[in-house]
Design an enzyme around this catalytic site. Structure first.
Site, PDB file in Angstrom:
ATOM      1  N   LYS A  70     -31.967  51.936   2.542  1.00 42.20           N
ATOM      2  CA  LYS A  70     -30.522  51.783   2.306  1.00 42.20           C
ATOM      3  C   LYS A  70     -30.332  50.450   1.594  1.00 42.20           C
ATOM      4  O   LYS A  70     -30.521  49.385   2.191  1.00 42.20           O
ATOM      5  CB  LYS A  70     -29.756  51.824   3.626  1.00 42.20           C
TER       6      LYS A  70
ATOM      7  N   LYS B 240     -28.840  51.728  10.513  1.00 39.53           N
ATOM      8  CA  LYS B 240     -28.705  50.341  10.043  1.00 39.53           C
ATOM      9  C   LYS B 240     -29.577  49.403  10.864  1.00 39.53           C
ATOM     10  O   LYS B 240     -29.616  49.505  12.100  1.00 39.53           O
ATOM     11  CB  LYS B 240     -27.246  49.887  10.155  1.00 39.53           C
TER      12      LYS B 240
ATOM     13  N   CYS C 208     -16.113   8.786   8.419  1.00 42.86           N
ATOM     14  CA  CYS C 208     -17.318   9.212   7.708  1.00 42.86           C
ATOM     15  C   CYS C 208     -18.554   8.721   8.466  1.00 42.86           C
ATOM     16  O   CYS C 208     -18.681   7.520   8.737  1.00 42.86           O
ATOM     17  CB  CYS C 208     -17.322   8.656   6.292  1.00 42.86           C
TER      18      CYS C 208
ATOM     19  N   CYS D  31     -20.342   6.050   6.049  1.00 44.22           N
ATOM     20  CA  CYS D  31     -19.779   4.781   5.596  1.00 44.22           C
ATOM     21  C   CYS D  31     -18.609   4.316   6.442  1.00 44.22           C
ATOM     22  O   CYS D  31     -18.073   3.230   6.221  1.00 44.22           O
ATOM     23  CB  CYS D  31     -19.383   4.870   4.123  1.00 44.22           C
TER      24      CYS D  31
ATOM     25  N   CYS E 296     -19.599   5.212  -0.538  1.00 47.13           N
ATOM     26  CA  CYS E 296     -20.308   6.027   0.460  1.00 47.13           C
ATOM     27  C   CYS E 296     -21.700   6.416  -0.073  1.00 47.13           C
ATOM     28  O   CYS E 296     -21.814   7.127  -1.077  1.00 47.13           O
ATOM     29  CB  CYS E 296     -19.452   7.255   0.753  1.00 47.13           C
TER      30      CYS E 296
HETATM   31  S1  IVH Z   1     -26.691  58.487  -0.213  1.00 43.92           S
HETATM   32  C1  IVH Z   1     -23.324  61.551   0.206  1.00 43.92           C
HETATM   33  N1  IVH Z   1     -28.734  56.833  -0.265  1.00 43.92           N
HETATM   34  O1  IVH Z   1     -24.742  53.375   1.595  1.00 43.92           O
HETATM   35  C2  IVH Z   1     -24.418  60.554   0.291  1.00 43.92           C
HETATM   36  N2  IVH Z   1     -26.555  55.911  -0.008  1.00 43.92           N
HETATM   37  O2  IVH Z   1     -22.090  54.839   3.319  1.00 43.92           O
HETATM   38  C3  IVH Z   1     -24.289  59.476  -0.675  1.00 43.92           C
HETATM   39  N3  IVH Z   1     -26.521  53.455   0.079  1.00 43.92           N
HETATM   40  O3  IVH Z   1     -21.860  54.300  -0.086  1.00 43.92           O
HETATM   41  C4  IVH Z   1     -24.989  58.231  -0.332  1.00 43.92           C
HETATM   42  N4  IVH Z   1     -28.686  53.153  -0.142  1.00 43.92           N
HETATM   43  O4  IVH Z   1     -23.460  52.835  -1.318  1.00 43.92           O
HETATM   44  C5  IVH Z   1     -27.396  56.947  -0.145  1.00 43.92           C
HETATM   45  N5  IVH Z   1     -30.638  55.508  -0.384  1.00 43.92           N
HETATM   46  C6  IVH Z   1     -29.304  55.622  -0.274  1.00 43.92           C
HETATM   47  C7  IVH Z   1     -28.456  54.487  -0.138  1.00 43.92           C
HETATM   48  C8  IVH Z   1     -27.081  54.686  -0.001  1.00 43.92           C
HETATM   49  C9  IVH Z   1     -27.509  52.557  -0.007  1.00 43.92           C
HETATM   50  C10 IVH Z   1     -25.099  53.098   0.298  1.00 43.92           C
HETATM   51  C11 IVH Z   1     -24.132  53.826  -0.591  1.00 43.92           C
HETATM   52  C12 IVH Z   1     -23.166  54.486   0.340  1.00 43.92           C
HETATM   53  C13 IVH Z   1     -23.425  53.789   1.649  1.00 43.92           C
HETATM   54  C14 IVH Z   1     -23.332  54.720   2.818  1.00 43.92           C
END
Ligand code: IVH
Length: 723
Positions: free
Chosen positions: A119, A316, A411, A414, A435
């Site tokens: 991601k 995440k 400060c 100084c 300073c």
């Molecule tokens: S797929 C319908 N793949 O993460 C699916 N998104 O809310 C479309 N993102 O807005 C997204 N890496 O900006 C996908 N490998 C990846 C991603 C990715 C980052 C972001 C993207 C999206 C948000 C998810």
């Protein structure tokens, strides 16, 4: 005489050069395997630019020459997405990943594959391709409509403007993420710090901020990258997500290799835990893993909720955070006197480095946390470079009487009473003249590369010379002798001579950089340049009234006020007189930046459309060279529009509504040719660099490899052990 043959030969050569440069961009930016030297690349790019200028009928907005961006500034048009841009359901828990997997298995009731991907932590983009050509790039916006940022996106080298190979649909979209690599982000922030511009908090903000820049040349200079991860269309070549992305890679798209088809939950978990560690070695930020059902038929079967697909989920990563003890708080004074509180902590491991210090931002932040010495605090590195305290574990506050953290009132260096300006969060030490850390930082700034470029006068040397009494003021630099320098520990005769030569050379540094080097508050590089061109010499500038200063383009009241303060100070005046006597440049050379004529004095002109005789940049330069002002958008202040072919319909409509005259290029050239044939010739032929010095040079064709050296290295080093 031009012949049909010339034209044909030029056309063929243009096509061949475009093809070769496209391949070179792909090799360099997507495959990271350059096969052309920078020199060859630049030479071909120049040849192509020249041919395109000579043969405007071959203009193509997707030519590699267009990557450097035009200078047109206008707001962004909002447009509807052909397919809405959905977001992903996300989770921080592996248990929910397992639930997603089980639910998918149940709903499909068949074998399935999950593609695991990184991601990317940037800003999402949707690219539309028609017949292999990029025609549109939209930001996500609200998911239904996004900003049209096509002109900016064209400057991103890893996004193909023209696809290669075959098999791509006539019409389709590629979605992905625009990123700013760590290195670029750090360089950019360093530069912004030097220019006293606000810093970007993380590469994500920097990437989206850059995409929304009105000037594509700025975008081009920021070296963005992009990864594409989703293909959309009615007739896609493959029947799985994975296969489509592999094909996209063949067509020239930057598709990550960090992608795996998984059949079991164990494989998914292994991918997640591998990348949770390994992502720290990537040159860009990631914030999780995305899981997608591979088969397009199965995706359709699973369908969508109102907001997101049921066939995908994002896991995440936890932002890296550690808990440790606050031992004390230091207060650091920067070049402009801003006092920053820095926490001293029990050493703790965070993202592979030992953290002992973290920023506490400002007085309000400390107050809001109700911070006490001995508190157990949370430290995060997140997307930021500098670790920061994000919270206090109040449950573990010791029962014993603890000392509340108070922001200093004087400060720490100084002793001067601190001041806070109306509406500002920062407390400042106002005694900039005495300073020590402010004086030292000003010396380092004065000598820095973009200012006087005196190599060898960095943090450490300045500190050494300051402590030994050789440097107390920037004027002292020009009084140093070889003997002085060589007498210092660590600095031998040879470095003394080198440094002296550097100092000698700095006397030739042009006025605008000298002005920047003086370190006047809010006077960064571009403001210094504006001032230098507007007033031409230091005395005129020093005697300019508040109103005259504030009337200069981009100089507002805040900067004008600081300039007046600076020049009102006897110390500054004395400093300038002394530097003048040492031969520094306090005026622009006579031939620099002088207008060619004042034929367009006071006229505001908008350029729109495409032209035959000159590029937009050249026309902009001509307008400015003849005293006119080039504006980005049509308003009642517009005097006329320099209109080429294919003028944007919105502009045309607005111009008609306001009754603004359209002037074509021939008429314009005649207009500025009026007084003396000579001056026109020079202005018209000399192009942007020579006609108007303020036009920024085109961004380098290949990303510069020598990034500016760390300016705030000392501060950074004081925060990390292992950097
Ligand atoms: S797929 C319908 N793949 O993460 C699916 N998104 O809310 C479309 N993102 O807005 C997204 N890496 O900006 C996908 N490998 C990846 C991603 C990715 C980052 C972001 C993207 C999206 C948000 C998810």
């Amino acid at each position: 005489m031009e012949t049909v043959n010339d034209r044909q030969r030029a056309g063929e050569r243009i096509e061949a050069l475009r093809e070769r440069l496209r391949r070179a961009d792909h090799d360099y930016y997507v495959l990271s395997a350059p096969d052309l030297s920078d020199f060859e690349y630049d030479a071909m790019m120049r040849e192509l630019q020249q041919l395109e200028a000579a043969w405007p009928e071959f203009f193509d907005e997707n030519s590699p020459t267009q990557r450097v961006g035009s200078d047109l500034s206008e707001g962004f048009r909002q447009e509807a997405h052909h397919w809405p841009m959905l977001s992903l359901g996300n989770t921080y828990s592996l248990a929910e990943v397992e639930a997603f997997f089980q639910r998918t298995a149940k709903l499909l009731d068949d074998d399935f594959e999950i593609v695991c991907e990184l991601k990317f932590d940037g800003t999402s983009i949707s690219l539309t391709y028609e017949h292999g050509r990029l025609v549109k790039a939209l930001t996500r916006g609200d998911g239904q409509r996004g900003d049209n940022v096509t002109r900016n996106v064209r400057t991103i080298r890893s996004i193909p403007l023209q696809l290669q190979g075959e098999g791509y649909p006539d019409f389709f979209e590629m979605r992905g993420e625009v990123l700013m690599p760590w290195q670029v982000f750090e360089d950019l922030n360093r530069e912004r710090e030097q220019n006293e511009e606000p810093l970007f908090a993380n590469p994500r903000n920097a990437a989206s901020g850059t995409l929304k820049q009105l000037n594509p040349q700025v975008v081009a200079s920021r070296r963005l990258d992009a990864y594409l991860y989703y293909m959309l269309g009615d007739k896609l070549p493959g029947d799985s997500h994975y296969d489509n992305l592999q094909m996209a890679r063949q067509w020239g798209f930057h598709v990550s290799d960090a992608m795996k088809k998984c059949r079991t939950l164990a494989e998914v978990s292994a991918f997640i835990s591998y990348w949770d560690t390994e992502r720290k070695n990537l040159p860009f930020a990631t914030d999780g893993i995305v899981l997608k059902v591979n088969s397009l038929a199965q995706q359709e079967q699973l369908g969508y909720t109102a907001k997101s697909p049921r066939w995908a989920i994002a896991y995440k990563f936890q932002a890296e955070r550690a808990r440790t003890r606050l031992n004390s708080v230091d207060f650091q004074v920067g070049r402009t006197g801003i006092v920053t509180p820095v926490a001293n902590l029990d050493a703790v491991q965070l993202s592979g480095t030992t953290v002992r210090r973290a920023t506490l931002h400002n007085a309000d932040f400390i107050e809001n946390l109700d911070l006490h010495i001995g508190d157990m605090v949370y430290v995060e590195k997140g997307g930021e470079i500098i670790p920061k305290i994000v919270g206090v574990d109040v449950d573990h506050r010791s029962e014993a009487k603890v000392e509340k953290v108070h922001f200093v009132v004087t400060c720490p260096e100084c002793g001067a009473p601190l001041m806070r300006e109306e509406g500002e969060a920062a407390w400042i030490c106002p005694d900039w003249q005495h300073c020590p850390p402010q004086i030292k930082a000003r010396l380092v700034h004065f000598a820095s590369r973009r200012a006087m470029n005196i190599e060898g006068l960095g943090d450490e040397t300045v500190d050494l010379m300051y402590r030994n009494g050789y440097l107390r003021d920037i004027t002292d630099i020009y009084r140093l002798t070889v003997e002085d320098i060589a007498s210092l520990e660590r600095l031998g005769d040879k470095s003394a001579r080198n440094l002296m030569a550097q100092i000698e050379q700095s006397r030739q540094v042009p006025f605008e950089r000298v002005l920047f080097a003086l370190g006047i508050r809010y006077v960064g590089e571009s403001v210094a340049k504006k001032l230098a061109y507007a007033f031409r010499d230091i005395d005129t500038l020093a005697n300019a009234s508040f109103e005259q200063l504030a009337a200069v383009d981009e100089i507002g009241e805040k900067i004008a006020g600081k300039l007046r303060d600076f020049f009102a100070s006897p110390l500054s005046r004395r400093q300038i007189e002394t530097l003048k006597s040492y031969g520094l440049q306090f005026a622009l050379a006579d031939d620099v930046g002088r207008p060619a004529s004042d034929l367009l004095q006071g006229r505001t002109i908008v350029i729109s459309g495409t032209f035959e005789h000159h590029s937009r940049d050249e026309y902009k330069a001509m307008i400015e060279a003849h005293g006119g002002k080039n504006a980005g958008s049509v308003s009642s202040k517009t005097d006329f529009i320099l209109a080429g072919a294919n003028m944007g319909p919105a502009k045309l409509e607005k111009a008609q509504a306001l009754g603004i005259r359209l002037v074509d290029e021939n008429e314009f050239l005649a207009m500025i040719a009026a007084p003396s044939a000579d001056s026109v010739q020079t202005a018209a032929l000399s192009g942007p660099q020579s006609a108007v010095p303020e036009t920024p040079a085109a961004a380098p064709a290949v990303a510069p490899k020598d990034a500016p050296k760390a300016r705030d290295e000392a501060f950074m080093n004081s925060l990390f052990d292992d950097m």
